[in-house]
Scaffold this motif. Structure first.
Motif, PDB file in Angstrom:
ATOM      1  N   LYS A 147      44.046  63.812  14.679  1.00  0.00           N
ATOM      2  CA  LYS A 147      45.001  64.709  15.342  1.00  0.00           C
ATOM      3  C   LYS A 147      44.221  65.704  16.222  1.00  0.00           C
ATOM      4  O   LYS A 147      43.009  65.845  16.086  1.00  0.00           O
ATOM      5  N   ASN A 148      44.941  66.390  17.126  1.00  0.00           N
ATOM      6  CA  ASN A 148      44.238  67.227  18.115  1.00  0.00           C
ATOM      7  C   ASN A 148      44.387  68.735  17.940  1.00  0.00           C
ATOM      8  O   ASN A 148      43.489  69.498  18.276  1.00  0.00           O
ATOM      9  N   ALA A 149      45.542  69.183  17.497  1.00  0.00           N
ATOM     10  CA  ALA A 149      45.848  70.620  17.597  1.00  0.00           C
ATOM     11  C   ALA A 149      45.016  71.450  16.606  1.00  0.00           C
ATOM     12  O   ALA A 149      44.657  70.992  15.515  1.00  0.00           O
ATOM     13  N   VAL A 150      44.722  72.667  17.056  1.00  0.00           N
ATOM     14  CA  VAL A 150      43.933  73.611  16.251  1.00  0.00           C
ATOM     15  C   VAL A 150      44.737  74.901  16.147  1.00  0.00           C
ATOM     16  O   VAL A 150      45.178  75.443  17.172  1.00  0.00           O
ATOM     17  N   ALA A 151      44.944  75.391  14.921  1.00  0.00           N
ATOM     18  CA  ALA A 151      45.658  76.659  14.749  1.00  0.00           C
ATOM     19  C   ALA A 151      44.659  77.768  14.430  1.00  0.00           C
ATOM     20  O   ALA A 151      43.772  77.597  13.579  1.00  0.00           O
ATOM     21  N   VAL A 152      44.791  78.872  15.145  1.00  0.00           N
ATOM     22  CA  VAL A 152      43.956  80.053  14.911  1.00  0.00           C
ATOM     23  C   VAL A 152      44.882  81.264  14.785  1.00  0.00           C
ATOM     24  O   VAL A 152      46.083  81.149  15.012  1.00  0.00           O
ATOM     25  N   GLN A 213      57.144  74.927  13.350  1.00  0.00           N
ATOM     26  CA  GLN A 213      58.083  74.924  14.473  1.00  0.00           C
ATOM     27  C   GLN A 213      57.388  74.787  15.826  1.00  0.00           C
ATOM     28  O   GLN A 213      57.919  74.191  16.745  1.00  0.00           O
ATOM     29  N   GLU A 214      56.175  75.358  15.955  1.00  0.00           N
ATOM     30  CA  GLU A 214      55.578  75.419  17.287  1.00  0.00           C
ATOM     31  C   GLU A 214      54.427  74.436  17.495  1.00  0.00           C
ATOM     32  O   GLU A 214      53.979  74.236  18.611  1.00  0.00           O
ATOM     33  N   ILE A 215      53.900  73.890  16.380  1.00  0.00           N
ATOM     34  CA  ILE A 215      52.812  72.913  16.528  1.00  0.00           C
ATOM     35  C   ILE A 215      53.225  71.573  15.905  1.00  0.00           C
ATOM     36  O   ILE A 215      53.190  70.539  16.559  1.00  0.00           O
ATOM     37  N   GLY A 216      53.605  71.605  14.651  1.00  0.00           N
ATOM     38  CA  GLY A 216      53.970  70.375  13.930  1.00  0.00           C
ATOM     39  C   GLY A 216      52.784  69.843  13.159  1.00  0.00           C
ATOM     40  O   GLY A 216      51.717  69.600  13.747  1.00  0.00           O
ATOM     41  N   ALA A 217      52.954  69.668  11.854  1.00  0.00           N
ATOM     42  CA  ALA A 217      51.848  69.202  11.014  1.00  0.00           C
ATOM     43  C   ALA A 217      51.322  67.860  11.498  1.00  0.00           C
ATOM     44  O   ALA A 217      50.132  67.564  11.371  1.00  0.00           O
ATOM     45  N   GLU A 218      52.207  67.034  12.104  1.00  0.00           N
ATOM     46  CA  GLU A 218      51.767  65.695  12.550  1.00  0.00           C
ATOM     47  C   GLU A 218      50.809  65.779  13.747  1.00  0.00           C
ATOM     48  O   GLU A 218      50.148  64.794  14.071  1.00  0.00           O
ATOM     49  N   TRP A 248      49.585  74.452   1.703  1.00  0.00           N
ATOM     50  CA  TRP A 248      50.352  73.806   2.781  1.00  0.00           C
ATOM     51  C   TRP A 248      49.468  72.805   3.538  1.00  0.00           C
ATOM     52  O   TRP A 248      49.896  71.691   3.849  1.00  0.00           O
ATOM     53  N   CYS A 249      48.218  73.206   3.808  1.00  0.00           N
ATOM     54  CA  CYS A 249      47.294  72.308   4.526  1.00  0.00           C
ATOM     55  C   CYS A 249      47.097  71.018   3.733  1.00  0.00           C
ATOM     56  O   CYS A 249      47.155  69.915   4.287  1.00  0.00           O
ATOM     57  N   ARG A 250      46.872  71.146   2.427  1.00  0.00           N
ATOM     58  CA  ARG A 250      46.615  69.967   1.575  1.00  0.00           C
ATOM     59  C   ARG A 250      47.801  68.999   1.618  1.00  0.00           C
ATOM     60  O   ARG A 250      47.629  67.785   1.707  1.00  0.00           O
ATOM     61  N   LYS A 251      49.016  69.585   1.574  1.00  0.00           N
ATOM     62  CA  LYS A 251      50.217  68.730   1.555  1.00  0.00           C
ATOM     63  C   LYS A 251      50.425  68.025   2.886  1.00  0.00           C
ATOM     64  O   LYS A 251      51.129  67.040   2.966  1.00  0.00           O
ATOM     65  N   ASN A 252      49.836  68.571   3.941  1.00  0.00           N
ATOM     66  CA  ASN A 252      50.157  68.081   5.279  1.00  0.00           C
ATOM     67  C   ASN A 252      48.977  67.435   6.005  1.00  0.00           C
ATOM     68  O   ASN A 252      49.023  67.290   7.225  1.00  0.00           O
TER      69      ASN A 252
END
Ligand SMILES: Cc1ncc(COP(=O)(O)O)c(C=O)c1O
Length: 440
Positions: A147-152, A213-218, A248-252
């Motif tokens: 996957k590509n997105a990075v949350a900070v 809502q704004e990124i999506g775990a997928e 949450w990270c582990r579940k997703n």
């Protein structure tokens, strides 16, 4: 608190007003030869440093509450580190681990596996700077998850390379006119108990809502978080925030990356700042305090995650340089021998004893942090700047931080003698009291 051995006299002596003649001459050369973007904030040019002091070219000896921004935790000329560096350099200064490997690189990775949280199988890769470690943590997470997105997070600081500038929050002075920045980096709210009034679980719920809502775990490869924010203001999240986020990270299938570049290696009174809540990250980025001032950084993580990139995909000419690795092994030995995490906790008690009475003043909002990473949040940047300037003039070097520049952060060496720590704190407390009176 037990004093350690020092080879530079541990005393504050200021004999010049501002820069002395030798430093002034050096400063003129700097202005001529060094890009103006690099403008040192401290008054003198350093010729020696150890324990709690920096000595400048005119013989001024400052109490150092900065440690080169949380780097020289074992002292700036620690004798065990200096000897290890000299010995390693005399053997060979460089081969490039990717071309001709050597033992000290492996020994540092083994030590990181032992010290970082969790008893799962771990592997590491070594680099030079904190920013490089964070970049590589993102590469590993993307490779592992596909996957590509990075949350900070709000107020985050992760470095000055293009990707890490995208991850860093503060515009001036870090980002201004340097774009465009790397894409697929999303900023989400974090936990700032003083200002948001939320409990840890409430703040985590708010963060997770934005992630979903704004990124999506997928789409999300990783969440990168400073467990105690450094440059952003030494913000400690409310209890329960980090564990909820990890869950949450582990579940997703989202990699939880702890940026321990500033807070790691005993600074916060534990080996790593996530240890305060027993959080086990998937990946940990470390640098700064790891090698007693030599440039070294690391990415350490679950073996399956770290092995995701194909052979040859990680590395760099200098990463894990043998002299820096020798320094790291010596610095870690110092931390273990002298229980510097325990010493950081003792320092916290002394610091709080001197600074918490200031909470009575209208200009002081909060004293927070862990170990030898304690901050005082003031009401604005103006008063904070005035306090820092007064301390500097009196021979105590302190750093400020926070998006509004309204936080004083203390980062003394973990080896500072108690009398110097107390002397510096008294000067700082007096400067805050003076500024408070002027405001009244
Ligand atoms: C939390 C954090 N991450 C990353 C960095 C970047 O490290 P470096 O300056 O070594 O690239 C820093 C530097 O201050 C930091 O505090």
């Amino acid at each position: 608190m037990k004093d350690l051995d020092y080879h530079v006299p541990q005393q504050r002596t200021i004999s010049t007003q501002g820069m002395g003649p030798v430093s002034s001459e050096l400063d003129a050369r700097r202005q001529n030869a060094v890009a103006r973007a690099l403008s040192p904030g401290l008054p003198g040019y350093v010729v020696a440093a150890d324990g709690g002091v920096l000595v400048d070219a005119d013989g001024n000896s400052f109490i150092d509450f900065a440690s080169g921004i949380a780097v020289t935790s074992v002292g700036a000329s620690n004798q065990r580190v200096a000897a290890a560096v000299a010995e390693a350099a005399a053997q060979f200064t460089h081969t490039c681990f990717m071309i001709s490997p050597y033992e000290s690189y492996i020994a540092v990775c083994e030590k990181l596996a032992e010290l970082t949280p969790g008893d799962h199988a771990k592997k590491s890769a070594l680099f030079n700077s904190g920013a490089e470690a964070v970049e590589n943590a993102v590469k590993v997470a993307r490779s592992y998850t596909g996957k590509n997105a990075v949350a900070v997070f709000d107020r985050a600081y992760h470095g000055r390379t293009n990707l890490t500038l995208a991850m860093t929050a503060k515009n001036k002075p870090y980002k201004t006119l340097f774009g465009p920045f790397a894409s697929d980096v999303y900023r989400v709210p974090s936990s700032y108990p003083l200002h948001d009034g939320l409990t840890g679980p409430e703040a985590a719920e708010r963060t997770i809502k934005v992630l979903e809502q704004e990124i999506g775990a997928e789409n999300l490869a990783c969440v990168v978080i400073e467990p105690i924010q450094g440059e952003g203001g030494f913000v400690v999240p409310a209890e329960g925030y980090l564990p909820a986020l990890v869950e949450w990270c582990r579940k997703n299938n989202v990699v939880f990356v702890a940026d321990e570049v500033q807070a790691g290696f005993c600074r916060s009174g534990e080996w790593f700042s996530v240890d305060h809540e027993g959080v086990v990250p998937d990946v940990v980025a470390t640098a700064k305090g790891i090698a007693g001032g030599m440039p070294l950084s690391a990415v350490t993580g679950r073996a399956d995650i770290m092995d995701a990139p194909i052979p040859g995909a990680l590395g760099g000419t200098y990463g894990g340089n043998p002299v820096a690795c020798a320094a790291a092994l010596a610095a870690i030995e110092e931390m273990e021998t002298h229980d510097l995490a325990g010493r950081a906790r003792e320092m916290e008690t002394i610091i709080r004893r001197h600074l918490e009475p200031l909470l009575e003043l209208d200009v002081v909002r909060e004293v927070r942090g862990h170990g030898a990473m304690i901050a005082v949040e003031l009401v604005d940047g103006e008063i904070t700047g005035a306090v820092a300037a007064a301390c500097k003039a009196a021979g105590v070097l302190i750093l400020t931080c926070g998006l509004d520049g309204n936080v004083i952060r203390l980062l003394p060496a973990l080896t500072i003698p108690e009398n110097l720590l107390v002397e510096g704190l008294e000067i700082m407390a007096e400067a805050i009291n003076t500024q408070a009176k002027e405001r009244a």
